[in-house]
Design a protein around this motif. Structure first.
Motif, PDB file in Angstrom:
ATOM      1  N   LYS A  10      -8.960  15.222   9.290  1.00  8.16           N
ATOM      2  CA  LYS A  10      -9.697  14.475   8.734  1.00  8.16           C
ATOM      3  C   LYS A  10      -9.352  12.763   7.984  1.00  8.16           C
ATOM      4  CE  LYS A  10     -13.354  14.319   6.135  1.00  8.16           C
ATOM      5  NZ  LYS A  10     -15.197  15.711   5.672  1.00  8.16           N
ATOM      6  N   ALA A  11      -7.929  13.458   7.131  1.00  5.93           N
ATOM      7  CA  ALA A  11      -7.582  13.032   6.252  1.00  5.93           C
ATOM      8  C   ALA A  11      -6.989  11.342   6.875  1.00  5.93           C
ATOM      9  CB  ALA A  11      -6.261  12.883   5.346  1.00  5.93           C
ATOM     10  N   CYS A  12      -6.029  11.444   8.307  1.00  2.00           N
ATOM     11  CA  CYS A  12      -5.132  11.136   9.105  1.00  2.00           C
ATOM     12  C   CYS A  12      -6.942  10.214  10.083  1.00  2.00           C
ATOM     13  CB  CYS A  12      -4.320  11.132  10.005  1.00  2.00           C
ATOM     14  SG  CYS A  12      -2.818  12.043   9.095  1.00  2.00           S
ATOM     15  N   ILE A  13      -7.762  10.847  10.206  1.00  4.92           N
ATOM     16  CA  ILE A  13      -8.667   9.735  11.117  1.00  4.92           C
ATOM     17  C   ILE A  13      -9.533   9.189  10.569  1.00  4.92           C
ATOM     18  CG2 ILE A  13     -11.458  10.509  11.906  1.00  4.92           C
ATOM     19  CD1 ILE A  13     -10.593  13.085  13.016  1.00  4.92           C
ATOM     20  N   LEU A  14      -9.332   9.663   9.286  1.00  7.35           N
ATOM     21  CA  LEU A  14     -10.271   8.267   7.971  1.00  7.35           C
ATOM     22  C   LEU A  14      -9.795   6.924   7.758  1.00  7.35           C
ATOM     23  CD1 LEU A  14     -12.031  11.035   5.470  1.00  7.35           C
ATOM     24  CD2 LEU A  14     -13.158   9.642   7.387  1.00  7.35           C
ATOM     25  N   GLY A  15      -8.112   7.219   7.118  1.00  3.80           N
ATOM     26  CA  GLY A  15      -7.644   6.497   7.120  1.00  3.80           C
ATOM     27  C   GLY A  15      -7.318   5.547   8.272  1.00  3.80           C
TER      28      GLY A  15
ATOM     29  N   PRO B 282       0.880  -1.306  -0.043  1.00  2.00           N
ATOM     30  CA  PRO B 282      -0.051  -0.354  -0.081  1.00  2.00           C
ATOM     31  C   PRO B 282       0.900   1.108  -0.306  1.00  2.00           C
ATOM     32  CG  PRO B 282      -0.753  -1.679   1.520  1.00  2.00           C
ATOM     33  CD  PRO B 282       0.027  -2.565   1.273  1.00  2.00           C
ATOM     34  N   MET B 283       2.020   1.628   0.824  1.00  2.00           N
ATOM     35  CA  MET B 283       2.954   3.099   0.562  1.00  2.00           C
ATOM     36  C   MET B 283       3.466   3.048  -0.568  1.00  2.00           C
ATOM     37  SD  MET B 283       3.033   3.566   3.435  1.00  2.00           S
ATOM     38  CE  MET B 283       3.423   3.481   5.603  1.00  2.00           C
ATOM     39  N   LEU B 284       4.015   1.648  -1.639  1.00  2.00           N
ATOM     40  CA  LEU B 284       4.632   2.068  -2.824  1.00  2.00           C
ATOM     41  C   LEU B 284       3.775   2.402  -3.069  1.00  2.00           C
ATOM     42  CD1 LEU B 284       7.086  -0.955  -3.081  1.00  2.00           C
ATOM     43  CD2 LEU B 284       7.357   1.400  -1.771  1.00  2.00           C
ATOM     44  N   VAL B 285       2.483   1.616  -3.751  1.00  2.00           N
ATOM     45  CA  VAL B 285       1.849   1.757  -4.701  1.00  2.00           C
ATOM     46  C   VAL B 285       0.044   3.436  -4.546  1.00  2.00           C
ATOM     47  CG1 VAL B 285      -0.830   0.780  -5.958  1.00  2.00           C
ATOM     48  CG2 VAL B 285       1.302  -0.764  -5.320  1.00  2.00           C
ATOM     49  N   GLY B 286      -0.359   3.935  -3.032  1.00  2.00           N
ATOM     50  CA  GLY B 286      -0.776   4.347  -2.540  1.00  2.00           C
ATOM     51  C   GLY B 286      -0.682   5.701  -1.916  1.00  2.00           C
ATOM     52  N   MET B 287       0.844   6.148  -1.718  1.00  2.00           N
ATOM     53  CA  MET B 287       1.709   7.307  -1.857  1.00  2.00           C
ATOM     54  C   MET B 287       1.074   8.519  -2.395  1.00  2.00           C
ATOM     55  SD  MET B 287       2.624   8.439   1.050  1.00  2.00           S
ATOM     56  CE  MET B 287       3.329   6.731   2.369  1.00  2.00           C
ATOM     57  N   PRO B 288       1.513   8.276  -3.877  1.00  2.00           N
ATOM     58  CA  PRO B 288       1.131   9.460  -4.419  1.00  2.00           C
ATOM     59  C   PRO B 288      -0.305   9.959  -4.476  1.00  2.00           C
ATOM     60  CG  PRO B 288       2.214   7.718  -5.324  1.00  2.00           C
ATOM     61  CD  PRO B 288       2.124   7.687  -3.989  1.00  2.00           C
TER      62      PRO B 288
ATOM     63  N   VAL C 119      -3.278   0.747   3.928  1.00  2.00           N
ATOM     64  CA  VAL C 119      -3.951   1.549   2.990  1.00  2.00           C
ATOM     65  C   VAL C 119      -4.713   2.800   4.598  1.00  2.00           C
ATOM     66  CG1 VAL C 119      -6.270   2.072   1.794  1.00  2.00           C
ATOM     67  CG2 VAL C 119      -4.410  -0.062   1.813  1.00  2.00           C
ATOM     68  N   GLY C 120      -4.713   2.140   5.201  1.00  2.00           N
ATOM     69  CA  GLY C 120      -5.468   3.175   6.415  1.00  2.00           C
ATOM     70  C   GLY C 120      -4.422   3.990   6.856  1.00  2.00           C
ATOM     71  N   MET C 121      -2.795   3.059   7.121  1.00  2.00           N
ATOM     72  CA  MET C 121      -1.704   4.574   7.439  1.00  2.00           C
ATOM     73  C   MET C 121      -1.107   5.080   6.807  1.00  2.00           C
ATOM     74  SD  MET C 121      -0.183   1.106   9.402  1.00  2.00           S
ATOM     75  CE  MET C 121       1.161   1.922   9.900  1.00  2.00           C
ATOM     76  N   LEU C 122      -1.925   5.510   5.228  1.00  2.00           N
ATOM     77  CA  LEU C 122      -0.816   5.615   4.602  1.00  2.00           C
ATOM     78  C   LEU C 122      -1.041   7.414   4.438  1.00  2.00           C
ATOM     79  CD1 LEU C 122      -2.029   4.389   1.572  1.00  2.00           C
ATOM     80  CD2 LEU C 122       0.514   4.549   1.724  1.00  2.00           C
ATOM     81  N   PRO C 123      -1.899   8.283   5.269  1.00  2.00           N
ATOM     82  CA  PRO C 123      -2.644   9.482   5.891  1.00  2.00           C
ATOM     83  C   PRO C 123      -1.512   9.971   6.333  1.00  2.00           C
ATOM     84  CG  PRO C 123      -5.218   8.881   5.059  1.00  2.00           C
ATOM     85  CD  PRO C 123      -3.528   7.468   5.303  1.00  2.00           C
TER      86      PRO C 123
END
Length: 456
Positions: A307-312, A288-294, A343-347
């Protein structure tokens, strides 16, 4: 000073990636230590998990104290290499040397001498050289660019490189140790290889980044300001509620990291029956980090950091629950849960350091003082005390469960404790993290303070 760092467009992409690589170098030293020091002590040199965990935790108490001092030292430093960049450079080689020493405990030592040796080297690493390195590394984000977008990207690059490095170390270390002779001989060669590679990669940010002139961070009204004393600086930090929240976020997040990194090799070895599966488990967080960070950077820009961090983290909490259910439903469900958790840790991964920058800006608007180095020391305090607490908890719980490092098969109690640490603890820490982010309204507070200032 190079133009790429003073233009409005900010840092060149390759410089931001170079900054991130510093965290990959860190993995060859700190992640290797935090992931394998406990199992090295219990299974290679034959000393107890409980006492080792206690000694590592004591070292972290000293470590937390030195972090605050290091932040203050950076604030007061004036050199041609810059404030943070100077100390970052000074720390790299000693870190590599200590990495080698801690995995080469002399076999002729008595048990008490082995405990003492591990404690002293670990204390040198964590309370002196790793403190120096990580506080300086974190502070560089605020000193090489004033662009929040650049800072977010640098933080993201750091997290991705750290994740890749962590998975690499987790994946190859058990097999590499065995292929190089196993036991102490294997650890001798692995620690030597990791030390050299780690130092070389750590030096990349030093040679590719330059700090902005100090004058760019000082407004006219601040130029005649009397410098704060150490006590005054600490008092300001403790009065800054966002500093406290960020410190708690790091403590909780890295306590979870310490727990899962340390117990991961035990989980793969004794629950899954194959230590090489540790890499696959870690890969579920890296993908998820490699694919989702952008996409995470864009998501943070659209929703705002808080808000992004709460949802993540709500998504991450769901992933933790699914992973726990996978213990009963099958290995594939565990992997799916870990991917969702990642995935949830990304933000949060993209905003750790930018939140510190915001807390420093809030402090400036409130008091008129910039204490950037001291503010960034919170990240190092949280990382190391949190990781140390996680490692210590693993040691204490393994000792309580009567784990036996010489036994090929563990008792039911020991296996249950290993499962609980790896799969249940993340549920608790993620729930706490959601509550902390709910309180992290620093962006709105800064905007309100600026509006009042303009009106005045």
């Amino acid at each position: 000073m190079e133009n790429t760092q003073t233009e409005v467009k900010g840092l060149a992409t390759w410089r931001k990636l170079a900054y991130g690589l510093g965290n990959a170098g860190n993995c060859f030293i700190w992640v290797a230590i935090s992931s394998f020091i406990l199992i090295y002590c219990t299974n290679i040199i034959g000393i107890g998990a409980g006492l080792v965990g206690t000694l590592l935790m004591v070292a972290k108490v000293f470590d937390g104290i030195t972090d605050i001092f290091m932040g203050r030292i950076i604030d007061l430093t004036k050199s041609r290499l810059g404030k943070a960049r100077f100390w970052y450079f000074v720390s790299c080689l000693p870190l590599g040397i200590c990495m080698y020493l801690i995995f080469n405990v002399p076999g002729r030592f008595s048990s008490s001498a082995k405990y003492t040796y591990v404690f002293i080297i670990y204390l040198l690493i964590s309370a002196v050289f790793y403190t120096m390195n990580t506080v300086a590394y974190s502070t560089l984000v605020a000193l090489v660019t004033k662009s929040q977008k650049d800072q977010t990207t640098m933080s993201s690059a750091s997290m991705v490189c750290g994740m890749v490095g962590s998975i690499l170390i987790s994946s190859i270390t058990p097999g590499l140790v065995e292929s190089l002779g196993g036991g102490q001989q294997g650890w001798h060669y692995v620690s030597l290889i990791y030390s050299v590679i780690g130092v070389l990669i750590l030096l990349i940010p030093f040679f590719t980044l330059k700090e902005l002139p100090e004058e760019e961070f000082v407004e006219q009204s601040q130029k005649s300001e009397v410098k704060l004393t150490f006590i005054q600086t600490i008092a300001e930090l403790l009065k800054n509620k966002y500093f406290i929240i960020i410190l708690l976020l790091y403590l909780v997040g890295y306590a979870n990291t310490g727990l899962t990194q340390t117990i991961g090799v035990y989980y793969a070895t004794y629950i899954l029956g194959n230590p090489s599966l540790l890499g696959i488990l870690g890969l579920c967080g890296m993908i998820p980090m490699l694919v989702g960070m952008p996409f995470a950077v864009k998501f943070v820009g659209k929703k705002g950091m808080r808000k992004a961090c709460i949802l993540g983290n709500v998504v991450s909490l769901a992933g933790c629950v699914i992973a726990l259910l996978g213990q009963f439903a099958g290995f594939g469900v565990i992997l799916a849960g870990l991917i969702i958790k990642g995935v949830g840790m990304l933000p949060g991964s993209a905003t750790y350091l930018p939140f510190v920058v915001k807390a420093d800006e809030y402090n400036y608007l409130k008091t008129g003082h910039r204490i950037t180095g001291s503010m960034f020391s919170c990240s190092s305090v949280g990382i190391k005390i949190g990781t140390g607490l996680g490692t210590a908890l693993c040691g204490w719980l393994l000792e309580w469960s009567r784990f036996d490092g010489t036994a090929a098969v563990q008792s039911g109690m020991a296996n249950s404790v290993i499962i609980a640490i790896y799969l249940v603890a993340p549920i608790i820490t993620t729930a706490i993290t959601i509550l902390l982010y709910y309180k992290m309204d620093v962006d709105a507070r800064i905007e309100k303070m600026r509006t009042i200032k303009i009106a005045d």
